[in-house]
Design an enzyme around this catalytic site. Sequence first.
Site, PDB file in Angstrom:
ATOM      1  CE  LYS A 239     -34.105   4.650   8.392  1.00 33.51           C
ATOM      2  NZ  LYS A 239     -34.517   5.474   7.241  1.00 33.51           N
TER       3      LYS A 239
ATOM      4  NE  ARG B  45     -37.449  16.238   0.543  1.00 40.47           N
ATOM      5  CZ  ARG B  45     -37.583  15.363   1.507  1.00 40.47           C
ATOM      6  NH1 ARG B  45     -38.781  14.996   1.877  1.00 40.47           N
ATOM      7  NH2 ARG B  45     -36.545  14.863   2.142  1.00 40.47           N
TER       8      ARG B  45
ATOM      9  CB  SER C  52     -42.438   8.944   3.963  1.00 44.59           C
ATOM     10  OG  SER C  52     -42.265   8.755   2.598  1.00 44.59           O
TER      11      SER C  52
ATOM     12  CG  HIS D 261     -41.779   9.237  -2.931  1.00 49.00           C
ATOM     13  ND1 HIS D 261     -42.435   8.914  -1.754  1.00 49.00           N
ATOM     14  CD2 HIS D 261     -40.494   9.485  -2.577  1.00 49.00           C
ATOM     15  CE1 HIS D 261     -41.584   8.961  -0.740  1.00 49.00           C
ATOM     16  NE2 HIS D 261     -40.401   9.310  -1.209  1.00 49.00           N
TER      17      HIS D 261
HETATM   18  O1  PNS Z   1     -36.120   7.319   0.892  1.00 47.38           O
HETATM   19  P1  PNS Z   1     -34.792   7.442   1.576  1.00 47.38           P
HETATM   20  O2  PNS Z   1     -34.886   6.879   2.983  1.00 47.38           O
HETATM   21  O3  PNS Z   1     -34.244   8.830   1.530  1.00 47.38           O
HETATM   22  O4  PNS Z   1     -33.778   6.497   0.746  1.00 47.38           O
HETATM   23  C1  PNS Z   1     -32.457   6.299   1.176  1.00 47.38           C
HETATM   24  C2  PNS Z   1     -31.763   5.181   0.365  1.00 47.38           C
HETATM   25  C3  PNS Z   1     -32.604   3.929   0.348  1.00 47.38           C
HETATM   26  C4  PNS Z   1     -31.563   5.643  -1.075  1.00 47.38           C
HETATM   27  C5  PNS Z   1     -30.366   4.921   1.001  1.00 47.38           C
HETATM   28  O5  PNS Z   1     -30.518   4.755   2.376  1.00 47.38           O
HETATM   29  C6  PNS Z   1     -29.675   3.705   0.443  1.00 47.38           C
HETATM   30  O6  PNS Z   1     -29.287   3.681  -0.703  1.00 47.38           O
HETATM   31  N1  PNS Z   1     -29.513   2.654   1.276  1.00 47.38           N
HETATM   32  C7  PNS Z   1     -28.895   1.413   0.871  1.00 47.38           C
HETATM   33  C8  PNS Z   1     -27.583   1.164   1.603  1.00 47.38           C
HETATM   34  C9  PNS Z   1     -26.436   1.865   0.908  1.00 47.38           C
HETATM   35  O7  PNS Z   1     -26.179   1.672  -0.275  1.00 47.38           O
HETATM   36  N2  PNS Z   1     -25.722   2.689   1.690  1.00 47.38           N
HETATM   37  C10 PNS Z   1     -24.601   3.465   1.205  1.00 47.38           C
HETATM   38  C11 PNS Z   1     -25.057   4.697   0.463  1.00 47.38           C
HETATM   39  S1  PNS Z   1     -24.025   5.988   0.886  1.00 47.38           S
END
Ligand code: PNS
Length: 160
Positions: A41, A90, A128, A17
């Site tokens: 979560k 990745r 993570s 990150h």
């Molecule tokens: O670090 P991560 O877990 O890969 O991040 C995922 C994240 C936070 C970018 C994604 O889950 C997110 O944007 N969640 C917010 C809810 C949202 O907007 N959902 C619709 C996106 S398709």
Amino acid sequence: MKRAVYPGSFDPITNGHIDIIKRASKLFDELIVAVLVNPAKTPLFTVEERMELIKKSLNNIPNVKVDNFDGLLAHYVSKVKADVIVRGLRAVSDFETEFQMALMNKRLNPDVEIVFLMTSYEYSYLSSGVVKEVVRLGGNVSGLVPECVETKLLEKVGRR
Ligand code: PNS
């Protein structure tokens, strides 16, 4: 002024990150690292802990801010008047989920652009989740996460 958001769970932040944050901070005037508050979560670290670890790890990059958000990312991006969402990619396995999220975010907020940075080779296997599992099972993660994160991880799993 180009403002970008780098969203994620950051539970906890890894050197992968940090690599993306440092590189993205050179591409935009301002980068907001936005930590997701997801009531569905159960993260290992609270949102406050995750934000604190990000701030400590970054050591004051002048154009990088740390914030948190809940609800839709597309709405948060409008709220903070950002133009771009940054995500790291990745392996090929990341592509499908990222593609789906990018298209949905674009539909919800047509003004936003989603920019992907390829991970640096040395972090391509890092996540993570993997870091937490290795620490839980007694392995060594030094060099994969900042020192402050390693210390907190060891405390959390009762190894220090
Ligand atoms: O670090 P991560 O877990 O890969 O991040 C995922 C994240 C936070 C970018 C994604 O889950 C997110 O944007 N969640 C917010 C809810 C949202 O907007 N959902 C619709 C996106 S398709």
